[in-house]
Design a protein around this motif. Structure first.
Motif, short mmCIF file in Angstrom:
data_model
loop_
_atom_site.label_atom_id
_atom_site.label_comp_id
_atom_site.label_asym_id
_atom_site.label_seq_id
_atom_site.Cartn_x
_atom_site.Cartn_y
_atom_site.Cartn_z
N ILE A 467 85.02 23.88 64.91
CA ILE A 467 85.52 22.74 65.88
C ILE A 467 85.81 23.39 67.15
CG2 ILE A 467 87.27 21.10 66.24
CD1 ILE A 467 87.25 20.66 63.21
N ARG A 468 86.34 24.58 67.02
CA ARG A 468 86.71 25.24 68.39
C ARG A 468 85.46 25.46 69.07
NH1 ARG A 468 89.48 28.99 66.36
NH2 ARG A 468 91.74 28.05 66.46
N GLU A 469 84.45 25.98 68.58
CA GLU A 469 83.12 26.26 69.19
C GLU A 469 82.59 25.05 70.06
OE1 GLU A 469 80.76 27.97 66.37
OE2 GLU A 469 81.94 30.04 66.47
N LYS A 470 82.77 24.03 69.37
CA LYS A 470 82.32 22.78 70.14
C LYS A 470 83.24 22.28 71.17
CE LYS A 470 80.60 19.55 67.59
NZ LYS A 470 80.69 18.55 66.49
N ALA A 471 84.25 22.57 71.02
CA ALA A 471 85.09 21.91 72.13
C ALA A 471 84.73 22.75 73.50
CB ALA A 471 86.60 22.21 71.84
N SER A 472 85.40 22.26 74.71
CA SER A 472 85.15 22.80 75.94
C SER A 472 86.30 23.77 76.08
CB SER A 472 85.39 21.53 76.93
OG SER A 472 86.82 21.14 76.83
N SER A 473 85.82 24.65 77.27
CA SER A 473 86.84 25.78 77.43
C SER A 473 88.45 25.34 77.73
CB SER A 473 86.27 26.66 78.83
OG SER A 473 86.34 25.41 79.83
N ALA A 474 88.25 23.90 78.51
CA ALA A 474 89.79 23.69 78.73
C ALA A 474 90.51 23.38 77.50
CB ALA A 474 89.72 22.46 79.50
N ALA A 475 89.71 22.68 76.47
CA ALA A 475 90.20 22.29 75.15
C ALA A 475 90.40 23.54 74.29
CB ALA A 475 89.13 21.27 74.37
N GLU A 476 89.80 24.52 74.37
CA GLU A 476 90.14 25.79 73.64
C GLU A 476 91.58 26.25 74.22
OE1 GLU A 476 86.93 28.42 74.02
OE2 GLU A 476 85.62 27.43 72.74
N ARG A 477 91.76 26.30 75.79
CA ARG A 477 92.84 26.80 76.15
C ARG A 477 94.04 26.06 75.65
NH1 ARG A 477 89.74 27.06 80.99
NH2 ARG A 477 90.62 25.18 81.66
N GLY A 478 93.80 24.83 75.65
CA GLY A 478 95.10 23.85 75.12
C GLY A 478 95.49 24.00 73.88
N ARG A 763 80.72 16.23 79.96
CA ARG A 763 80.31 16.46 81.44
C ARG A 763 81.21 15.74 82.30
NH1 ARG A 763 74.43 14.69 84.04
NH2 ARG A 763 75.02 15.52 86.40
N ASP A 764 81.65 14.59 81.88
CA ASP A 764 82.75 13.71 82.59
C ASP A 764 83.97 14.71 82.84
OD1 ASP A 764 80.63 11.92 83.32
OD2 ASP A 764 81.27 10.70 81.75
N ARG A 765 84.54 15.06 81.70
CA ARG A 765 85.72 15.73 81.33
C ARG A 765 85.65 16.95 82.30
NH1 ARG A 765 88.82 16.79 76.23
NH2 ARG A 765 87.48 15.60 75.46
N GLN A 766 84.49 17.68 82.07
CA GLN A 766 84.66 19.12 83.12
C GLN A 766 84.47 18.59 84.42
OE1 GLN A 766 80.84 20.83 81.67
NE2 GLN A 766 81.89 21.25 79.62
N ARG A 767 83.82 17.63 85.14
CA ARG A 767 83.90 17.21 86.22
C ARG A 767 85.20 16.90 86.86
NH1 ARG A 767 80.76 11.61 88.16
NH2 ARG A 767 80.81 12.14 90.52
N LEU A 768 85.99 16.29 85.81
CA LEU A 768 87.42 15.77 86.26
C LEU A 768 88.42 17.12 86.34
CD1 LEU A 768 89.43 13.34 86.71
CD2 LEU A 768 89.91 13.42 84.62
N GLU A 769 87.99 18.02 85.54
CA GLU A 769 88.79 19.35 85.78
C GLU A 769 88.57 20.05 86.95
OE1 GLU A 769 89.76 20.74 81.11
OE2 GLU A 769 87.61 20.94 81.58
N GLN A 770 87.36 20.16 87.12
CA GLN A 770 86.77 20.66 88.50
C GLN A 770 87.56 20.06 89.82
OE1 GLN A 770 82.70 20.73 89.36
NE2 GLN A 770 82.66 21.88 91.12
N MET A 771 87.60 18.64 89.60
CA MET A 771 88.37 18.29 90.84
C MET A 771 89.91 18.42 90.92
SD MET A 771 86.38 14.23 90.72
CE MET A 771 84.78 14.05 91.16
N ALA A 772 90.22 18.51 89.55
CA ALA A 772 91.65 18.79 89.60
C ALA A 772 92.10 20.19 90.09
CB ALA A 772 92.33 18.72 88.11
N ASN A 773 91.16 21.12 89.79
CA ASN A 773 91.36 22.60 90.20
C ASN A 773 91.23 22.53 91.78
OD1 ASN A 773 91.69 23.38 87.67
ND2 ASN A 773 89.35 23.78 87.39
N GLU A 774 90.04 21.80 92.32
CA GLU A 774 90.08 21.64 93.96
C GLU A 774 91.07 21.16 94.72
OE1 GLU A 774 86.27 19.87 94.63
OE2 GLU A 774 84.98 21.43 93.73
N LEU A 775 91.66 19.98 93.84
CA LEU A 775 92.97 19.47 94.57
C LEU A 775 94.02 20.33 94.52
CD1 LEU A 775 94.17 17.02 95.73
CD2 LEU A 775 94.76 16.12 93.39
N MET A 776 94.21 21.15 93.48
CA MET A 776 95.33 22.22 93.38
C MET A 776 95.20 23.29 94.37
SD MET A 776 97.91 21.33 91.84
CE MET A 776 98.51 23.09 91.95
#
Length: 802
Positions: A467-478, A763-776
């Motif tokens: 399950i961890r391998e299938k999750a995105s990098s952000a989910a793994e960090r969480g 893909r949408d999740r990663q896109r939203l994370e990218q926008m959050a990082n750019e905003l910060m």
């Protein structure tokens, strides 16, 4: 409260009538003998039944046009006869043409064989070896005869003359004998064809009457089973014949066309032969390819035509097996691949070539009979394609054998198709239940029970990694940060190693839902160690039992725990509760528990509600004081401690337009800042949603948990189900990601909200994370410029990810 999982129908053996195996075996032997010795009658009848399946739809179609039944049957049989006669005429004509052309191919074949011999390594070595062996054989034969010829016998006279050869010739056959020799071999097929036609007509005319008689004969009073058996067999055989006919036509027609353009003589014959022979399982395509390949060798002086013919058959077979058949078949005939091969051999030995064509339909009928006749159930087990073991039985067998690799494969396939908690609830825990029942019956010793538990725990570890391998990098960090937090749920094994394995499964699902959990072995709740159990920071204790009556054990443990920590919620997970136990409140009192569950889903849901919906109704997790201080310090360093909504309006508006949602929210640790696209005026709603007094912002959970939160339909999410803003404003979709500084401090969240449920892929999740990082990045850049005397507002570039 209690939650009881439904019992699998395979978990309790059905009561079946017992019969003598000797009588069953004797009946099968007699049936096989009758089929063999009565093949002259049974073969035409079986062919007639098969043709009736094909012609029944046509008869029904003609009947809907108000034609009499006899007329509809005669028309259908006549059309079938015309079609078969036409095909036979085409085949015969092509065979005659091929026979006339065969002498012209002899020269090409001879030259090709000679060229092969000459081009072989050594240049004619094979011919030399063959000639030498022949000469040696002649010499040896001559040496044996010469001594006899050289030594005349004593007392013999002159050599007698050699005997005269006398040849007996049969008299010229009479015309009647010629006719009998030619027509005789044709009488048997013609008689069979005539019987088939007669049987087809009467089967179609008396179809309902024959069905009723078969039901009465085979039903033995059980009309339901007999009707189901007939319907099942009819549906399977009809679908097999129709789909096989379509597949064979899509296979034979392209082959015939391709062979015609390649230049193979009599191409229509080979295309038709390929379509007919493909009814033979597995061997048909090879037999169909032999004739065109041999003809390509005979016709073409080179090898180009041979390669093209082989390529055509390979491509047609690949397309038919991998594209056409999966698309058309939809549901299989219910036979395994090995069963089809065995059936082909058996029916060929029994009825000859005709049995080879009838093998699959007849075996389908045998498997269907095995489904409904208990004495013949072994036919369905041996020949059917359906799994004979339930998923929990398959997993239990792998656990018993210590086969970790296959157990992990079963687990990962089920998790990929469904989810981890469904795998544990429907497969893994029922497998442990089977092991506990075996332990109760004393059919397994301690070593086997320990092997099952250890292998099951290893499967849990592999599922967690999968399950961890299938999750995105952000989910793994969480997940990593969740593991670093102190545990708030204790999953305790009640008595045995099997309970320990079940507790590990529960903890893995809790960790997957970002609820930190700790697993303790059975020794932790023993009489001597119970007083030393650490309950600091623990909010829920889940006691796991596979024993069918855990009331006494659970009551003793929970009474002692409640005296030590009255605030802790206590749950008993009774995975193997005795049948008939239905008094929920009585169970709670008997075990001194707050809740009793028999399914993992109900337990996890209750824990999730307790952990994520505290009594205050805020719906967020408490933020530790040191974390809160770090957030406040980070807000001050960025100049955001007293920020206003207008500071993020432009960036939030771009993000809302990028995801085509009405609202995008930038939520800080102290406040929330809404924005929406230009085309939608929701400012009053935003203020009502986000400025309501004494209400936590929607992004508070993301900020507190420091992880991504996506709820595609919040009405079914316990974290939002009781939120008044969700219920009153009609919010149905929510996705939020934390806003982290470069130092790793979470100072807010970026969220998007919609009034309709929607799918939110990785893909949408990663896109939203990218926008959050750019905003910060823009916020930190602005803070740095402010410290140096420059001050630029946060511009729309924060949403450049759109």
């Amino acid at each position: 409260m209690a939650d009881f999982a439904p019992v699998s129908p395979r978990s309790s053996p059905a009561t079946q009538p017992t019969g003598s195996p000797i009588l069953t075996a004797g009946g099968i032997v007699l049936a096989i003998g009758g089929l063999y010795f009565g093949r002259d009658i049974f073969v035409p009848f079986a062919l007639a039944i098969l043709l009736s399946f094909v012609l029944t739809p046509l008869v029904n179609f003609l009947g809907r046009w108000r034609l009499p039944r006899i007329a509809a049957v005669l028309i259908a049989v006549t059309l079938a006869f015309i079609l078969i006669t036409g095909v036979a005429f085409v085949v015969g004509r092509q065979l005659v043409q091929l026979a006339n052309n065969l002498p012209s191919y002899q020269t090409t074949i001879t030259q090709k064989i000679r060229s092969l011999q000459e081009s072989a390594p050594g240049g004619g070595v094979l011919n030399n070896i063959t000639r030498t062996i022949e000469d040696l054989g002649k010499d040896i034969s001559g040496d044996e005869r010469k001594p006899e010829e050289a030594q005349p016998r004593v007392g013999t006279g002159p050599k007698s003359p050699e005997p005269v050869t006398v040849r007996l010739e049969a008299p010229r056959p009479k015309p009647l004998e010629i006719i009998r020799s030619v027509v005789g071999p044709l009488l048997a097929p013609l008689a069979t064809a005539g019987l088939v036609v007669i049987f087809v007509i009467f089967v179609l005319l008396e179809r309902e009457d024959l069905r009723d008689r078969f039901i009465k004969l085979a039903g033995a009073g059980d009309l339901q089973k007999s009707t189901q058996a007939i319907n099942d067999a009819t549906a399977r055989v009809s679908r097999y014949l129709l789909m096989q006919l379509v597949v064979n036509l899509t296979y034979g027609i392209p082959i015939g066309i391709a062979l015609y353009f390649i230049g193979v003589p009599n191409a229509p014959l080979w295309g038709l032969l390929a379509a007919v022979l493909r009814f033979i399982p597995y061997l048909g395509p090879f037999l169909a390819a032999l004739f065109p390949i041999a003809l390509a060798v005979a016709v073409d002086p080179g090898w180009t035509m041979l390669f093209w013919v082989v390529g055509v058959f390979l491509v047609a077979e690949l397309i038919s097996n991998n594209v056409v058949e999966p698309w058309l078949y939809g549901a299989s005939t219910g036979l395994s691949s090995l069963a089809i091969i065995i059936a082909a051999i058996f029916w060929t030995m029994l009825w000859g070539p005709v049995g080879l064509f009838l093998a699959t339909p007849l075996t389908v009928c045998a498997v269907v009979i095995g489904r409904y006749v208990p004495q013949l159930e072994f036919l369905g087990v041996l020949l059917g394609s359906d799994p004979v073991l339930a998923p929990e039985e398959q997993l239990y067998q792998r656990l018993l054998a210590g086969n970790l690799e296959e157990a992990v494969e079963i687990a990962e396939d089920y998790v990929d198709k469904y989810s981890s908690h469904e795998f544990y609830d429907n497969v893994a825990i029922p497998a442990l239940r089977l092991a506990e029942n075996d332990r109760q019956r004393s059919t397994t010793d301690t070593n086997y029970r320990r092997l099952v538990a250890d292998t099951a725990i290893s499967v849990v570890r592999e599922v967690e990694d999968h399950i961890r391998e299938k999750a995105s990098s952000a989910a793994e960090r969480g997940e990593d940060r969740t593991a670093e937090r102190p545990p708030c749920v204790l999953c305790v094994a009640g008595r045995t190693e099997l309970d320990h394995a079940a507790a590990e499964m529960m903890a893995q699902v809790l960790e997957e839902r970002s609820i930190s959990a700790k697993v303790l072995p059975p020794i932790a709740v023993s009489q001597g160690a119970l007083g030393q159990l650490g309950l600091e920071g623990i909010e829920v204790v889940c006691l796991s039992y596979l024993h069918p009556q855990p009331q006494v054990y659970a009551r003793y443990i929970f009474r002692r725990l409640r005296r030590r920590a009255p605030h802790v919620k206590l749950i008993v997970c009774s995975w193997n509760l005795a049948h008939g136990t239905q008094q929920t409140e009585e169970l709670n009192k008997q075990m001194a528990a707050d809740a009793v569950f028999a399914s993992l889903q109900g337990c996890i849901k209750q824990v999730d509600e307790w952990m994520c919906r505290p009594a205050s109704g805020s719906g967020t997790r408490p933020v530790l004081p040191d974390v809160r201080q770090a957030q406040v310090a980070a807000l001050h360093s960025l100049g955001l401690a007293a920020a206003k909504g207008q500071q993020f309006d432009e960036a939030s508006k771009k993000i809302a337009q990028a995801f085509n949602v009405p609202i995008a929210l930038v939520s800080l640790a102290d406040d929330i800042h809404p924005a929406q696209p230009d085309a939608i005026d929701l400012s009053q709603e935003n203020q009502a949603i986000n400025q309501a007094p004494h209400e936590e912002p929607l992004g508070a959970y993301v900020i507190a948990a420091n992880e991504v939160l996506v709820s595609e339909d919040v009405t079914g999410d316990p974290r939002f189900a009781d939120d008044p803003r969700v219920l009153e404003k009609g919010i149905r979709f929510y996705a939020g990601v934390p806003l982290r500084t470069s130092a790793g401090h979470v100072v807010g969240s970026l969220c998007i909200v919609d009034t309709q449920p929607r799918e939110f892929v990785d893909r949408d999740r990663q896109r939203l994370e990218q926008m959050a990082n750019e905003l910060m990045g823009q916020i930190e850049s602005r803070a740095t410029e402010s410290a140096t005397g420059l001050s630029d507002p946060v511009g729309p570039s924060a949403a450049s990810g759109s």
